[in-house]
Design a protein around this motif. Structure first.
Motif, PDB file in Angstrom:
ATOM      1  N   ILE A 134       0.862  -1.179   0.000  1.00 53.56           N
ATOM      2  CA  ILE A 134       0.000   0.000   0.000  1.00 53.56           C
ATOM      3  C   ILE A 134       0.901   1.232   0.000  1.00 53.56           C
ATOM      4  CG2 ILE A 134      -1.784   1.299   1.231  1.00 53.56           C
ATOM      5  CD1 ILE A 134      -2.834  -1.345   0.243  1.00 53.56           C
ATOM      6  N   ASP A 135       0.914   1.938  -1.119  1.00 52.34           N
ATOM      7  CA  ASP A 135       1.804   3.094  -1.240  1.00 52.34           C
ATOM      8  C   ASP A 135       1.037   4.380  -0.940  1.00 52.34           C
ATOM      9  OD1 ASP A 135       0.583   2.148  -3.724  1.00 52.34           O
ATOM     10  OD2 ASP A 135       1.532   3.864  -4.697  1.00 52.34           O
ATOM     11  N   VAL A 136       1.637   5.206  -0.103  1.00 51.69           N
ATOM     12  CA  VAL A 136       1.007   6.427   0.383  1.00 51.69           C
ATOM     13  C   VAL A 136       1.780   7.643  -0.132  1.00 51.69           C
ATOM     14  CG1 VAL A 136       0.144   5.227   2.423  1.00 51.69           C
ATOM     15  CG2 VAL A 136       2.348   6.412   2.543  1.00 51.69           C
ATOM     16  N   ARG A 137       1.346   8.836   0.283  1.00 56.70           N
ATOM     17  CA  ARG A 137       1.921  10.078  -0.220  1.00 56.70           C
ATOM     18  C   ARG A 137       2.908  10.724   0.747  1.00 56.70           C
ATOM     19  NH1 ARG A 137      -0.553  12.792  -4.458  1.00 56.70           N
ATOM     20  NH2 ARG A 137      -2.205  11.635  -5.505  1.00 56.70           N
ATOM     21  N   HIS A 138       3.003  10.200   1.966  1.00 59.58           N
ATOM     22  CA  HIS A 138       3.931  10.763   2.947  1.00 59.58           C
ATOM     23  C   HIS A 138       4.334   9.652   3.906  1.00 59.58           C
ATOM     24  CE1 HIS A 138       5.669  13.320   6.062  1.00 59.58           C
ATOM     25  NE2 HIS A 138       5.586  14.342   5.239  1.00 59.58           N
ATOM     26  N   GLU A 139       5.609   9.627   4.252  1.00 68.02           N
ATOM     27  CA  GLU A 139       6.103   8.544   5.104  1.00 68.02           C
ATOM     28  C   GLU A 139       5.503   8.570   6.518  1.00 68.02           C
ATOM     29  OE1 GLU A 139       9.270   9.182   1.953  1.00 68.02           O
ATOM     30  OE2 GLU A 139       8.113  10.498   3.290  1.00 68.02           O
ATOM     31  N   GLN A 140       5.114   9.749   7.006  1.00 70.07           N
ATOM     32  CA  GLN A 140       4.434   9.787   8.298  1.00 70.07           C
ATOM     33  C   GLN A 140       3.155   8.958   8.251  1.00 70.07           C
ATOM     34  OE1 GLN A 140       3.538  13.711   9.835  1.00 70.07           O
ATOM     35  NE2 GLN A 140       2.259  12.924  11.480  1.00 70.07           N
ATOM     36  N   VAL A 141       2.462   9.014   7.134  1.00 72.08           N
ATOM     37  CA  VAL A 141       1.233   8.231   6.953  1.00 72.08           C
ATOM     38  C   VAL A 141       1.556   6.740   6.986  1.00 72.08           C
ATOM     39  CG1 VAL A 141      -0.632   7.676   5.342  1.00 72.08           C
ATOM     40  CG2 VAL A 141       0.038  10.068   5.716  1.00 72.08           C
ATOM     41  N   ALA A 142       2.634   6.337   6.333  1.00 72.93           N
ATOM     42  CA  ALA A 142       3.017   4.919   6.323  1.00 72.93           C
ATOM     43  C   ALA A 142       3.266   4.418   7.743  1.00 72.93           C
ATOM     44  CB  ALA A 142       4.260   4.712   5.463  1.00 72.93           C
ATOM     45  N   ALA A 143       3.995   5.206   8.541  1.00 75.57           N
ATOM     46  CA  ALA A 143       4.295   4.781   9.912  1.00 75.57           C
ATOM     47  C   ALA A 143       3.039   4.754  10.773  1.00 75.57           C
ATOM     48  CB  ALA A 143       5.344   5.712  10.521  1.00 75.57           C
ATOM     49  N   HIS A 144       2.202   5.781  10.673  1.00 77.12           N
ATOM     50  CA  HIS A 144       0.948   5.790  11.435  1.00 77.12           C
ATOM     51  C   HIS A 144       0.051   4.616  11.015  1.00 77.12           C
ATOM     52  CE1 HIS A 144       1.546   9.399  13.653  1.00 77.12           C
ATOM     53  NE2 HIS A 144       1.369  10.249  12.674  1.00 77.12           N
ATOM     54  N   ALA A 145       0.034   4.304   9.732  1.00 77.05           N
ATOM     55  CA  ALA A 145      -0.801   3.195   9.263  1.00 77.05           C
ATOM     56  C   ALA A 145      -0.308   1.869   9.837  1.00 77.05           C
ATOM     57  CB  ALA A 145      -0.813   3.146   7.738  1.00 77.05           C
ATOM     58  N   ALA A 146       1.006   1.689   9.922  1.00 78.29           N
ATOM     59  CA  ALA A 146       1.541   0.461  10.532  1.00 78.29           C
ATOM     60  C   ALA A 146       1.138   0.378  11.998  1.00 78.29           C
ATOM     61  CB  ALA A 146       3.061   0.440  10.388  1.00 78.29           C
ATOM     62  N   ASP A 147       1.195   1.492  12.693  1.00 80.63           N
ATOM     63  CA  ASP A 147       0.731   1.565  14.081  1.00 80.63           C
ATOM     64  C   ASP A 147      -0.748   1.198  14.165  1.00 80.63           C
ATOM     65  OD1 ASP A 147      -0.180   2.378  16.605  1.00 80.63           O
ATOM     66  OD2 ASP A 147       0.512   4.449  16.409  1.00 80.63           O
ATOM     67  N   GLY A 148      -1.570   1.823  13.324  1.00 74.58           N
ATOM     68  CA  GLY A 148      -3.003   1.546  13.339  1.00 74.58           C
ATOM     69  C   GLY A 148      -3.324   0.101  13.015  1.00 74.58           C
ATOM     70  N   TYR A 149      -2.604  -0.462  12.066  1.00 76.30           N
ATOM     71  CA  TYR A 149      -2.810  -1.864  11.692  1.00 76.30           C
ATOM     72  C   TYR A 149      -2.559  -2.777  12.892  1.00 76.30           C
ATOM     73  CZ  TYR A 149      -2.064  -6.317   9.254  1.00 76.30           C
ATOM     74  OH  TYR A 149      -2.140  -7.626   8.848  1.00 76.30           O
ATOM     75  N   ALA A 150      -1.495  -2.485  13.642  1.00 74.44           N
ATOM     76  CA  ALA A 150      -1.188  -3.298  14.816  1.00 74.44           C
ATOM     77  C   ALA A 150      -2.298  -3.212  15.849  1.00 74.44           C
ATOM     78  CB  ALA A 150       0.140  -2.845  15.427  1.00 74.44           C
ATOM     79  N   ARG A 151      -2.847  -2.036  16.051  1.00 74.60           N
ATOM     80  CA  ARG A 151      -3.903  -1.874  17.051  1.00 74.60           C
ATOM     81  C   ARG A 151      -5.164  -2.640  16.664  1.00 74.60           C
ATOM     82  NH1 ARG A 151      -3.652   4.346  19.264  1.00 74.60           N
ATOM     83  NH2 ARG A 151      -1.522   4.857  18.588  1.00 74.60           N
TER      84      ARG A 151
END
Length: 579
Positions: free
Chosen positions: A69-86
């Motif tokens: 899943i490719d996003v437009r900003h790396e902050q989004v990628a990291a937050h998404a990984a966090d959210g996925y874990a939750r």
């Protein structure tokens, strides 16, 4: 000599053939070894923004059946990984390029660190052969990441790539969960080595259970305290969800008749209509209880560093992390362990007594219910307000009424989300998401992205402040691109109102608009421009119909609700930093 081809091992993360045809060793690249290690951990998606340092990982993910899943900003990628874990209970994974790619992801990693969320960030790095030569995007990533991760390292050789990925995942679960970071130099990642020279840990074979039931003597002591308590209460924090301890928590409060409050990801452990579920009477309970049990919540700023608990109460703290117990405030009993196992053990121990004290606590529960009802009725006129501009209480009331048991709610903002914390009650366990104690704005879009990807069966509802949405809002297009519908609501007051209130208190009205005032952005039109569904709402009577239309649209949506900028949440007005 004859051919000696061996079949590849299964896709659970083990390497391919140990030898290839014609006597030539089978080779595998570092990126493919990383992908095999991710597969062994059960990772089924990576969130990423592309870069030349990391593309071999993509190639490996394609072969291993891992979505990209490719996003437009790396902050989004990291937050998404966090959210996925939750959402899933499995570790999330983000992959970013070197230099600015990795520094852009720092905020997401830091947020996961404070929120105790297990995720792995993989960052690129210049080639080892160019170490300290000033290669493109070269930075000391490991040094930068070490203070905000549980583990940070460089992969030194291609043969070690999968091994160190598994090591990083293992460290994510040491004590309370958290993030790990790996940088992989470009030449290490792209090189190919014989498969039989690389160690790829077997799925399920490199991590032990971390579930601890706590000290048996401490369990018996807590059971004894509960049996003899007349006015106990329990706070069920985020670790109740982290440990998937919902059933144990419900059994504990019902069997022993203990009133319960919830915070963080612990919200939704009890349904709103449960007789033991309380929300607005917490301050009263903490001031009048004789036994207070804090589960999976540190004594940080949200708890007044422990000072909000009655000095006369017996205080018990249960946590996954030994370092958290007794920090900032003395406790009478501390138990380190898994919330579910500890609560189940305490319930069993107390139930074995002739009288577990539950009947005698009926009047205490009624006392708290009376306080709860009075607080609710006092606020209800605001929640039903017909005022224009719209009272934020009316907006969050409408959202709460709109939610179903399958609605996963996300709060991303300052003042507007503080309002929602008082009113919005998730209907099911694990259906509340907020940044956590770092207070990071901008988590909403990436959390919605991860949540809808991981749980397409769930309805995702996200409330944004207009300031919070603007930080990562361009990745609304990512949800459109991947067809991940959600219902977004912007509580728009054209201000960073939580900060504005503090400035007014400190410097007066004349300087209350310095550095905190935003433009009047019609975010409904923004959503439409990017291929989603959008509306503008100025009348409180139009909120619910607009939400229903967003639900029916089947698209990523933004309902832009213009709220009164002169109204502040009580939590905003009580912030100690402004006093």
């Amino acid at each position: 000599m004859g051919q000696t081809a061996k079949t590849e091992r299964d896709s659970a993360g083990e390497p391919g053939a140990l030898a290839a045809t014609n006597g030539e060793p089978q080779l595998i690249s570092g990126g493919h070894l990383v992908a095999k290690a991710l597969k062994a951990e059960g990772v089924d998606v990576i969130f990423t923004l592309c870069g030349g340092h990391i593309i071999d990982i993509y190639d490996g993910c394609v072969d291993e059946g891992i979505d990209v899943i490719d996003v437009r900003h790396e902050q989004v990628a990291a937050h998404a990984a966090d959210g996925y874990a939750r959402v899933t209970g499995k570790p999330g994974c983000a992959v970013v390029t070197a230099g600015p790619g990795t520094t852009d992801a720092v905020t997401g990693v830091a947020n996961a660190f404070r929120a105790e969320s297990p995720m792995l960030l993989i960052g690129g790095q210049g080639a080892l052969s160019q170490h300290k030569m000033g290669s493109l995007q070269d930075l000391p990533h490991v040094d930068m990441m070490s203070p905000i991760t549980k583990f940070a390292a460089t992969v030194p050789a291609t043969e070690r790539a999968a091994d160190i990925v598994s090591m990083a995942f293992r460290e994510c679960y040491h004590g309370a969960p958290g993030p790990s970071f790996l940088e992989i130099p470009r030449d290490v990642l792209d090189a190919k080595v014989p498969v039989d020279k690389a160690r790829v840990p077997r799925a399920g074979g490199y991590r032990a259970s971390t579930r601890s039931a706590g000290d048996p003597a401490a369990i018996e002591r807590l059971a004894d305290l509960i049996v003899h308590a007349e006015k106990p209460c329990v706070l069920l924090g985020s670790q109740v969800w982290t440990c998937r301890a919902t059933e144990a928590a419900i059994e504990f409060v019902r069997t022993l008749n203990v009133p319960a409050f919830m915070n963080g990801s612990g919200r939704g452990t009890l349904a709103p209509e449960d007789p033991h579920h309380l929300q607005l009477a917490r301050r009263y309970a903490f001031s009048n209880a004789d036994l207070i049990i804090i589960v999976g919540t540190p004594f940080d700023f949200r708890m007044g560093y422990g000072k909000r608990l009655s000095p006369d109460a017996t205080v018990v703290q249960i946590d996954l992390d030994y370092r958290t117990v007794g920090k900032n405030r003395d406790v009478d009993l501390g138990i380190v362990g898994d919330a579910g196992l500890v609560l189940s053990s305490v319930t069993q121990a107390a139930s074995g007594r002739i009288d577990n004290g539950s009947v005698g606590r009926k009047s205490w529960l009624e006392e708290l219910r009376s306080v709860e009802t009075a607080a609710y009725e006092k606020r209800l006129p605001r929640q039903l307000s017909e005022a224009s501009p719209i009272d934020p209480y009316r907006l969050v009331h409408e959202i709460n009424e709109f939610l179903t048991p399958d609605s996963l709610y996300i709060g991303d903002g300052g003042d507007i989300v503080t309002f929602s914390g008082q009113v919005v009650q998730p209907k099911s366990p694990g259906h509340w998401m907020d940044p956590g104690p770092l207070g990071t704005l901008g988590v909403g879009i990436p959390f919605a992205l991860a949540s809808k990807y991981a749980r397409p069966d769930k309805e995702v509802v996200c409330l944004f402040g207009d300031g919070a949405f603007s930080l990562t809002g361009w990745d609304f297009e990512t949800l459109v691109r991947f067809d991940l519908p959600f219902i977004g609501i912007v509580g728009n007051n054209s201000s960073m109102n939580q900060i504005r209130y503090g400035q007014i208190q400190k410097y007066g009205e004349s300087r209350g608009r310095v550095g905190n005032t935003l433009g009047n952005v019609p975010y409904g039109q923004f959503a439409t421009m990017l291929g989603g569904y959008g509306e503008e709402v100025t009348d409180p009577a139009d909120i619910r119909p607009a939400l229903e239309r967003a639900r029916e649209s089947g698209k990523p949506s933004l309902i832009n609700v213009w709220v009164d900028p002169e109204v502040y949440a009580p939590g905003t007005m009580n912030q100690t930093m402004y006093k």
